[in-house]
Design an enzyme around this catalytic site. Structure first.
Site, mmCIF file in Angstrom:
data_model
loop_
_atom_site.group_PDB
_atom_site.id
_atom_site.type_symbol
_atom_site.label_atom_id
_atom_site.label_comp_id
_atom_site.label_asym_id
_atom_site.label_seq_id
_atom_site.Cartn_x
_atom_site.Cartn_y
_atom_site.Cartn_z
ATOM 1 N N HIS A 1 33.791 0.063 17.771
ATOM 2 C CA HIS A 1 32.955 0.238 18.956
ATOM 3 C C HIS A 1 33.101 -0.981 19.853
ATOM 4 C CE1 HIS A 1 29.620 1.454 21.525
ATOM 5 N NE2 HIS A 1 29.241 0.185 21.508
ATOM 6 N N ASP B 1 17.906 8.149 20.272
ATOM 7 C CA ASP B 1 18.602 7.148 21.084
ATOM 8 C C ASP B 1 18.865 7.664 22.488
ATOM 9 O OD1 ASP B 1 20.223 4.677 21.528
ATOM 10 O OD2 ASP B 1 21.787 6.184 21.798
ATOM 11 N N ARG C 1 14.907 3.320 28.840
ATOM 12 C CA ARG C 1 15.200 1.903 29.035
ATOM 13 C C ARG C 1 15.895 1.672 30.367
ATOM 14 N NH1 ARG C 1 19.026 0.993 24.581
ATOM 15 N NH2 ARG C 1 19.294 -1.059 25.502
ATOM 16 N N SER D 1 20.582 0.873 19.347
ATOM 17 C CA SER D 1 21.192 1.998 20.058
ATOM 18 C C SER D 1 22.638 2.192 19.622
ATOM 19 C CB SER D 1 21.120 1.754 21.564
ATOM 20 O OG SER D 1 21.808 2.761 22.276
ATOM 21 N N LYS E 1 23.992 5.377 16.413
ATOM 22 C CA LYS E 1 25.014 6.394 16.638
ATOM 23 C C LYS E 1 26.211 6.184 15.717
ATOM 24 C CE LYS E 1 24.771 5.256 20.959
ATOM 25 N NZ LYS E 1 24.867 5.069 22.410
#
Length: 434
Positions: free
Chosen positions: A88, A167, A174, A189, A193
């Protein structure tokens, strides 16, 4: 609103965090679940998010909050004979690394379930880039994901709606309440995931610099540590690389132009910084997957990763041999003087590409497949007056003027040829491990 049967009152949870208390595990589990099902109102979660933004959460709280977000939905069951490992990135400019990285790591023997997103603002989205390939589709069922992982070894697709629905709801809140920059909320967050995807290992690319969310090394270290700690708390082997995002990554920023650059890397070419980062992340992923004996540089040079890429694209309906979209209009920006290009600001280039049509201001906005920027010179390179520095690609010529406005002051040319190059110490700045 909070009903009589609820075990907690939302206002009590808000007050506790407002006053600096550590939230109990059962409070966190309840408030995330209650918010997801509508028993906690939007304004109450907005107040709690601001309290968390101001007061923070410790590592244990953040891990529990992440677990509650995961438990709001389903987890993918990745039944594959290969070891699973994911990557990620926190987002940058020209960050097309997933495209060469996923097939490379798969060609080395791992399974890479890369559930990706779309671009917003100055940062590009992996799905937007891949959708510039004719026929390619982002939405796959869980069954299709599992089958492709087993047959090809890599899948890059959109997350299924059942993964961490809390999320998605909290992220939107947010965004409109000024609480995006909270490290515990960012970390939970991302990790909710990624853990819900079901991968056994995860490597994080935490960007640092003007084109990144985290502008300083200190901020990036804090986020990296939070991410790695969450992974460890949930039994996912996790490593984070802090990488330089002061200048755009590679020479291409946009959609189709980044796909073309990724294919160049897979065919043995491409910009040195893209190759360097791809190999650095691949080595970490293979190490965590128990495949540390594999040499990703050899596999990349052999063409095996390129063949895996072709199979990955075909498996999702794309034509790897199709011509990529070309822009209707190209505008060339020339160097105003001779010398060494000392700086090329990543954020400014990202905003310019967005204004050309490569990105979106809102999630529902369309993007242009052919829009983007080619950086014809990078920091540290000698340039001559009148030499092309940037190519602006767009299908809407009226977008050139606002893109040029975004590029005002984006580069600096030094008179001396020995001016220091940005990021000269290498693209990987630090490594954070559990």
């Amino acid at each position: 609103m909070t009903g009589a049967r609820e075990p907690f009152a939302a206002v009590d949870v808000i007050r506790a965090k407002r006053d600096g208390a550590r939230l109990r595990d059962e409070q966190i589990a309840w408030v995330v679940d209650a918010y997801t099902r509508g028993a906690v109102a939007e304004e109450q979660m907005a107040a709690l998010a601001m309290a968390i933004f101001l007061r923070g959460m410790d590592a244990a709280e953040t891990a529990t909050w992440t677990g509650a977000m995961i438990d709001s939905g389903e987890r993918l069951a990745l039944a594959t004979t290969r070891p699973t490992v994911d990557k990620h990135s926190t987002g940058g400019v020209g960050d097309k690394i997933t495209l060469p990285l996923a097939p490379l790591v798969a060609a080395c023997g791992a399974a890479v379930p890369q559930l990706s997103g779309r671009g917003l603002g100055h940062t590009g989205g992996t799905l937007d880039k891949l959708e510039s390939i004719p026929g390619w589709r982002a939405s796959l069922s869980a069954t299709e994901i599992a089958a492709q992982l087993e047959e090809v070894g890599a899948v890059v697709c959109a997350a299924t709606p059942s993964l961490a629905p809390a999320d998605r709801k909290l992220y939107a809140l947010r965004d409109v309440t000024g609480t995006v920059e909270s490290v515990p909320l960012i970390a939970s967050s991302i990790m909710s995931k990624k853990i819900a995807e079901g991968s056994a290992a995860l490597v994080l690319d935490v960007k640092v610099g003007s084109g990144a969310f985290m502008k300083t090394l200190g901020q990036a270290r804090e986020l990296a540590r939070a991410l790695v700690d969450i992974g460890a708390a949930h039994g996912v082997a996790t490593t984070a690389l802090l990488t330089d995002m002061s200048a755009p990554l590679g020479a291409a920023v946009g959609n189709a132009v980044e796909v073309a650059e990724a294919v160049d890397v897979l065919r043995g070419g491409g910009p040195a910084d893209v190759v360097e980062l791809t190999l650095a992340l691949a080595r970490e992923m293979l190490q965590l997957a128990g495949l540390g004996e594999q040499d990703p540089a050899r596999v990349l040079a052999s063409g095996e990763a390129y063949e895996t890429w072709r199979r990955m694209i075909r498996a999702q309906g794309g034509d790897p041999d199709a011509e990529l979209p070309k822009p209707a209009h190209v505008h060339v920006v020339e160097s105003p003087e001779s010398g060494t290009l000392a700086r090329l600001d990543a954020y400014a280039v990202g905003v310019a590409a967005w204004r050309l049509g490569a990105g979106r201001a809102r999630k529902e906005d369309p993007v242009q497949a052919a829009a983007g920027i080619r950086c014809l010179a990078k920091p540290g390179k000698r340039v001559e007056r009148g030499q092309p520095l940037l190519e602006l690609h767009t299908d809407t010529p009226d977008a050139v003027a606002p893109a040029l406005e975004a590029l005002t002051g984006a580069w600096a040319v030094a008179e001396r040829d020995d001016a220091p190059a940005a990021g000269g110490e290498g693209i990987v700045l630090e490594t954070v491990r559990a």
